[in-house]
Design a protein around this motif. Structure first.
Motif, PDB file in Angstrom:
ATOM      1  N   GLY A  99      -9.111 -64.606 -13.017  1.00 29.25           N
ATOM      2  CA  GLY A  99      -8.894 -65.869 -13.705  1.00 29.25           C
ATOM      3  C   GLY A  99      -9.269 -67.063 -12.853  1.00 29.25           C
ATOM      4  O   GLY A  99      -9.900 -68.016 -13.329  1.00 29.25           O
ATOM      5  N   ALA A 100      -8.890 -67.031 -11.555  1.00 30.34           N
ATOM      6  CA  ALA A 100      -9.251 -68.125 -10.649  1.00 30.34           C
ATOM      7  C   ALA A 100     -10.763 -68.225 -10.490  1.00 30.34           C
ATOM      8  O   ALA A 100     -11.326 -69.332 -10.455  1.00 30.34           O
ATOM      9  N   ALA A 101     -11.431 -67.074 -10.404  1.00 30.45           N
ATOM     10  CA  ALA A 101     -12.888 -67.084 -10.286  1.00 30.45           C
ATOM     11  C   ALA A 101     -13.530 -67.702 -11.518  1.00 30.45           C
ATOM     12  O   ALA A 101     -14.503 -68.458 -11.418  1.00 30.45           O
ATOM     13  N   THR A 102     -12.990 -67.407 -12.682  1.00 31.06           N
ATOM     14  CA  THR A 102     -13.565 -67.942 -13.920  1.00 31.06           C
ATOM     15  C   THR A 102     -13.462 -69.455 -13.973  1.00 31.06           C
ATOM     16  O   THR A 102     -14.443 -70.149 -14.287  1.00 31.06           O
ATOM     17  N   VAL A 103     -12.274 -69.990 -13.684  1.00 31.04           N
ATOM     18  CA  VAL A 103     -12.091 -71.442 -13.724  1.00 31.04           C
ATOM     19  C   VAL A 103     -13.019 -72.122 -12.725  1.00 31.04           C
ATOM     20  O   VAL A 103     -13.645 -73.156 -13.019  1.00 31.04           O
ATOM     21  N   THR A 104     -13.167 -71.546 -11.537  1.00 36.22           N
ATOM     22  CA  THR A 104     -14.030 -72.138 -10.516  1.00 36.22           C
ATOM     23  C   THR A 104     -15.495 -72.089 -10.938  1.00 36.22           C
ATOM     24  O   THR A 104     -16.244 -73.062 -10.770  1.00 36.22           O
ATOM     25  N   LEU A 105     -15.920 -70.951 -11.486  1.00 35.33           N
ATOM     26  CA  LEU A 105     -17.313 -70.824 -11.922  1.00 35.33           C
ATOM     27  C   LEU A 105     -17.622 -71.780 -13.076  1.00 35.33           C
ATOM     28  O   LEU A 105     -18.695 -72.393 -13.115  1.00 35.33           O
ATOM     29  N   VAL A 106     -16.690 -71.898 -14.026  1.00 33.27           N
ATOM     30  CA  VAL A 106     -16.907 -72.826 -15.141  1.00 33.27           C
ATOM     31  C   VAL A 106     -16.969 -74.265 -14.641  1.00 33.27           C
ATOM     32  O   VAL A 106     -17.787 -75.075 -15.114  1.00 33.27           O
ATOM     33  N   SER A 107     -16.127 -74.599 -13.668  1.00 32.18           N
ATOM     34  CA  SER A 107     -16.178 -75.956 -13.097  1.00 32.18           C
ATOM     35  C   SER A 107     -17.524 -76.206 -12.447  1.00 32.18           C
ATOM     36  O   SER A 107     -18.098 -77.301 -12.576  1.00 32.18           O
ATOM     37  N   GLY A 108     -18.041 -75.209 -11.725  1.00 28.39           N
ATOM     38  CA  GLY A 108     -19.369 -75.354 -11.129  1.00 28.39           C
ATOM     39  C   GLY A 108     -20.447 -75.539 -12.185  1.00 28.39           C
ATOM     40  O   GLY A 108     -21.350 -76.372 -12.039  1.00 28.39           O
ATOM     41  N   CYS A 109     -20.350 -74.773 -13.277  1.00 29.74           N
ATOM     42  CA  CYS A 109     -21.324 -74.915 -14.360  1.00 29.74           C
ATOM     43  C   CYS A 109     -21.216 -76.291 -15.017  1.00 29.74           C
ATOM     44  O   CYS A 109     -22.225 -76.856 -15.463  1.00 29.74           O
TER      45      CYS A 109
ATOM     46  N   VAL B  71     -19.581 -73.183 -22.840  1.00 27.84           N
ATOM     47  CA  VAL B  71     -19.442 -72.218 -21.742  1.00 27.84           C
ATOM     48  C   VAL B  71     -17.975 -72.016 -21.402  1.00 27.84           C
ATOM     49  O   VAL B  71     -17.517 -70.886 -21.154  1.00 27.84           O
ATOM     50  N   LEU B  72     -17.217 -73.095 -21.412  1.00 24.70           N
ATOM     51  CA  LEU B  72     -15.795 -73.015 -21.062  1.00 24.70           C
ATOM     52  C   LEU B  72     -15.047 -72.109 -22.031  1.00 24.70           C
ATOM     53  O   LEU B  72     -14.338 -71.190 -21.613  1.00 24.70           O
ATOM     54  N   VAL B  73     -15.201 -72.357 -23.330  1.00 22.96           N
ATOM     55  CA  VAL B  73     -14.447 -71.567 -24.310  1.00 22.96           C
ATOM     56  C   VAL B  73     -14.902 -70.111 -24.288  1.00 22.96           C
ATOM     57  O   VAL B  73     -14.090 -69.192 -24.406  1.00 22.96           O
ATOM     58  N   THR B  74     -16.196 -69.874 -24.105  1.00 21.92           N
ATOM     59  CA  THR B  74     -16.691 -68.501 -24.079  1.00 21.92           C
ATOM     60  C   THR B  74     -16.182 -67.742 -22.860  1.00 21.92           C
ATOM     61  O   THR B  74     -15.650 -66.628 -22.978  1.00 21.92           O
ATOM     62  N   ALA B  75     -16.330 -68.344 -21.682  1.00 24.05           N
ATOM     63  CA  ALA B  75     -15.932 -67.650 -20.461  1.00 24.05           C
ATOM     64  C   ALA B  75     -14.427 -67.448 -20.398  1.00 24.05           C
ATOM     65  O   ALA B  75     -13.943 -66.357 -20.042  1.00 24.05           O
ATOM     66  N   PHE B  76     -13.677 -68.478 -20.746  1.00 23.94           N
ATOM     67  CA  PHE B  76     -12.220 -68.356 -20.659  1.00 23.94           C
ATOM     68  C   PHE B  76     -11.706 -67.294 -21.618  1.00 23.94           C
ATOM     69  O   PHE B  76     -10.896 -66.437 -21.255  1.00 23.94           O
ATOM     70  N   ALA B  77     -12.167 -67.331 -22.858  1.00 23.93           N
ATOM     71  CA  ALA B  77     -11.697 -66.351 -23.843  1.00 23.93           C
ATOM     72  C   ALA B  77     -12.127 -64.945 -23.450  1.00 23.93           C
ATOM     73  O   ALA B  77     -11.356 -63.984 -23.597  1.00 23.93           O
ATOM     74  N   LEU B  78     -13.341 -64.791 -22.953  1.00 21.73           N
ATOM     75  CA  LEU B  78     -13.801 -63.464 -22.549  1.00 21.73           C
ATOM     76  C   LEU B  78     -12.933 -62.885 -21.440  1.00 21.73           C
ATOM     77  O   LEU B  78     -12.536 -61.710 -21.487  1.00 21.73           O
TER      78      LEU B  78
END
Length: 801
Positions: free
Chosen positions: A427-437, A486-493
């Motif tokens: 989960g932490a990796a996802t939030v960080t990656l989405v922030s970078g994107c 990207v945020l909604v897709t990555a977070f939900a996935l």
């Protein structure tokens, strides 16, 4: 600046509608979480059995561990215990000598079971009639028990038991008020409790006129002079007053309260991060569309500071009104969610009181509203910090690359973790990656459009060429539109796939591990083995242990579920999937079998030792006899029944698993699977918050696209004036929606794939799993939201006009 802010707010009220909606939803979500956290923070265990005892002496139901690493300050962590910590019965004599004490009443709680074995065998809570005076519970009919075979029945049983009837093989001689329970004589209570020289707790009754504070001070001083310790971990005894007495009655309530607080804190942090991404994108887009106005203000003499001040006033008015509206909406949302949670029997532990005083609503909602408004002002500060200057974005690009690197590192960390820790790292990796994107959005959009530029120009005709030209000219706008998708897709996935992967693997391990032919409740393996046709049987005891360890230099206490089994009865009943050692070694006390993931993290192997604190806090150094693979289903540790039972509040088996029991009556076998304490509570809260966060992210997609569409009306009107037809413009918008949908789903999938693959590989050794129906629902939601966000702000009527 006040005048400019007011005029600008009226002029751009439609553009600010998207920001208003996002702020209102964020405020409502944070307000509901603040109310929940406040209620849990004020929560306590209900005082029932000790209501008449101003002071209760008991063991410490919390264990602490202090580390003192070189060069750092000592750090102490604590964890609640789920099994009863008993105290020496000598404390009763010490307390009876304290001035002002009218009586010191020992209390033991135990389980009285019926004489019939089987799935419906009756079980009753038992206490001594002497301890009933601590509530106090009084006789409604009959008399007190005088013999071992006599009982008083609590009227709360609701069974209409009368004097003279038989319950659990004993004669009812009285009926008392209060909850369902069986009260026996004091000697019989000590025998049934099964712990000579120890009691659960001691209730202290005061002489008339003795204040509680005075009595507590005298009791505390007497215990300190006597130097008495509890019978498990050797900690000093506790003297409890007020709401603290409830924790002695309801052991599960304090740990559940702590777990719920930690869960709400983690969820609030996630919501706050997502709110930062959503609001920063929306506010920056709303302000960025007014570049011409800003340049004009600067040209006629306004300073960058004045421009920032005007924008800040404007956003504050919008965010302030939206935050107040959202805070008001948080109240019914919280009340509905709280009532549904309490209605689910067994989710919130019995005896946990979660108060909601009136002042809590005002305080929590005010904090949430101020936080959201402050967040919006902070976003304005960063969005307008370069008023009048166009930067090249070097700092933004570097920051985005750094965040992508940190996210990849967090994903790699997930491969070294197990279970919930791996999920948290993913989960932490996802939030960080989405922030970078999000920071790299313009460059990502530009790169994606370069790849598709030829296809759009060749196959899309005039609308395709318009789409490619618009994307090249407004890559920053396209990146802003792409970020929430990207945020909604990555977070939900990540949220859906991580849970599905863990559940699927746990169920598969449980089916493989449970090889018994039947299960029997209300009896023991010893009794089942005597039945004809039974070749093997094992008791299954369920308890918890506390593991002390350091993680990245930080100490932590993990409370983990464990099973107690009979080593001789495992063949044909339970197969943990041994990869090293032999489970036959569990026949002796002082031994343990360890799950493969935990063994790897502890560097444990057959022959080594691990230190665990059992459910009542007793510290044990246990020799590892085996390492097994199916730890997700059976827990990280298997202990001998003889080792675990003496440290349990009720050492009776949860069930018995038997092999080859054709002649034995029993129920169908349910695969053995442990659950962490409060797992159902965790799941319900997580599902509710996932839904709320999903709604927020979907709203962010819709709001961002609507805001962008509103700002493009002049551009679209110009296209129609120079010869583009309304149909061509609609097809251009359709191509943009398709580009955003496809790129957002693809990029969100790539962002989620890295942490999810690491998580699944660490957990199962395979790939992540998402049910096709959930994947289709996610893709459909993104498609509908993007299409609506692109087309609604620019309807056909507006295009024709």
């Amino acid at each position: 600046m006040r005048l400019l802010a007011a005029r600008s707010l009226r002029t751009h009220r439609k553009a600010w509608a998207a920001v208003f909606a996002a702020v209102a939803v964020t405020s409502a979500l944070l307000g509901a979480l603040a109310l929940a956290a406040g209620s849990v923070g004020l929560g306590h265990a209900r005082v029932e059995r000790y209501a008449a005892a101003p002071v209760v002496v008991a063991g410490d139901q919390e264990i602490s561990w202090t580390t003192d690493p070189p060069g750092s300050e000592p750090t102490t962590v604590s964890a609640g215990l789920t099994e009863r910590v008993r105290i020496p019965s000598a404390a009763v004599d010490v307390l009876r000598e304290v001035p002002g004490v009218r009586a010191a009443v020992p209390d033991d709680t135990f389980v009285v079971r019926g004489t019939d074995a089987g799935p419906r065998a009756e079980a009753y809570t038992g206490r001594s009639w002497e301890a009933a005076s601590l509530a106090p519970y009084k006789l409604l009919d009959g008399r007190e028990p005088r013999k071992a075979a006599e009982v008083v029945v609590g009227a709360g049983s609701g069974a209409g038991v009368r004097v003279g009837e038989t319950v659990a093989g004993r004669t009812v001689v009285g009926v008392a008020d209060g909850p369902a329970a069986l009260y026996v004589t004091a000697p019989e209570a000590r025998r049934l409790a099964g712990y000579p020289g120890a009691v659960d707790a001691v209730g202290v009754l005061a002489e008339p006129g003795v204040p509680v504070d005075t009595l507590h001070a005298r009791v505390r001083a007497a215990l300190d002079r006597a130097g008495l310790k509890d019978t498990a971990s050797g900690q000093p005894l506790r003297a409890l007053t007020g709401d603290g007495r409830g924790g002695v009655e309801h052991l599960a309530a304090p740990p559940a309260r702590t777990q719920l607080l930690e869960l709400l804190a983690a969820v609030s942090g996630t919501v706050l991060l997502i709110a930062v991404l959503v609001l920063s994108s929306l506010v920056a887009q709303a302000l960025g569309q007014r570049g011409a106005e800003r340049d004009l203000l600067l040209a006629v003499g306004a300073t960058p500071r004045q421009v920032r001040a005007a924008a800040g006033r404007e956003v504050t008015r919008v965010a302030g009104a939206a935050a107040v509206l959202g805070a008001l909406a948080a109240v019914p949302a919280f009340l509905v969610a709280w009532s549904m949670l309490r209605a689910r029997t067994g989710v919130v532990p019995e005896g946990l009181v979660l108060p909601t005083p009136p002042w809590l609503f005002a305080a929590s909602l005010a904090v949430a509203a101020v936080l959201v408004v402050g967040l919006a002002r902070l976003v304005v500060l960063f969005s307008t910090r370069r008023a009048g200057r166009q930067g090249k974005g070097h700092a933004r690009r570097v920051s985005g690359l750094v965040l992508l690197a940190l996210g990849a590192g967090a994903a790699v960390t997930a491969t070294t973790q197990g279970g919930e820790a791996a999920g948290a790292a993913a989960g932490a990796a996802t939030v960080t990656l989405v922030s970078g994107c999000a920071l790299l959005g313009p460059w990502i959009a530009r790169g994606a459009m370069r790849i598709l530029d030829g296809a759009f120009r060749r196959l899309g005709g005039a609308p395709g060429r318009l789409t490619a030209a618009g994307a090249a000219a407004h890559s920053r706008r396209l990146g802003a539109a792409l970020t929430p998708v990207v945020l909604v897709t990555a977070f939900a996935l990540v949220q859906l796939t991580a849970g599905s992967t863990m559940v699927r693997e746990a169920e598969a391990q449980a089916k493989s591990a449970t090889t018994a032919d039947l299960e029997v409740a209300g009896t023991t393996a010893e009794q089942v083995r005597r039945l004809p046709g039974v070749t093997a049987a094992t008791d299954v005891l369920r308890s918890t242990v506390v593991l002390a360890r350091t993680e990245v230099g930080t100490p932590r206490l993990d409370r983990l579920p464990v099973l107690g089994v009979d080593a001789a009865g495992l063949k044909g009943t339970l197969d943990p999937g041994v990869v090293a050692g032999d489970l036959a070694g569990l026949a002796g006390r002082g031994t343990v079998a360890v799950g493969a993931d935990m063994a790897g993290s502890l560097d444990a192997r057959p022959g080594s030792t691990v230190t665990l604190r059992l459910g009542d806090g007793t510290e044990k150094r246990l020799r590892v006899v085996a390492v097994y693979a199916r730890s997700l289903a059976l827990g990280e540790f298997l202990l001998p029944k003889a080792e675990l039972a003496p440290h349990m509040t009720d050492p009776y088996p949860a069930r018995v698993l038997a092999a080859k029991g054709d002649a034995v009556s029993g129920s169908a076998v349910v695969p053995e699977q442990v659950t962490t304490a409060g797992a159902e509570l965790n799941g319900i809260v997580s599902a509710a918050v996932l839904t709320a966060i999903g709604a927020l992210t979907v709203l962010s997609v819709l709001s961002t696209l609507a805001l962008i569409g509103a700002g493009r009306r002049g551009e679209l009107a110009l296209l129609t004036q120079v010869g583009a037809s309304a149909g061509q413009v609609r097809r251009m918008l359709g191509l943009e929606a398709g580009f955003l949908t496809a790129t957002g789903l693809l990029l969100g999938g790539v962002v989620a794939a890295l942490p999810l693959t690491a998580f699944a590989w660490a957990l199962t050794g395979g790939l992540p799993y998402l049910p096709p129906a959930q994947a289709a629902l996610l893709a459909g939601t993104v498609v509908v939201t993007v299409v609506a966000g692109v087309f609604l702000p620019v309807s056909g009527r507006r295009l024709r006009r």
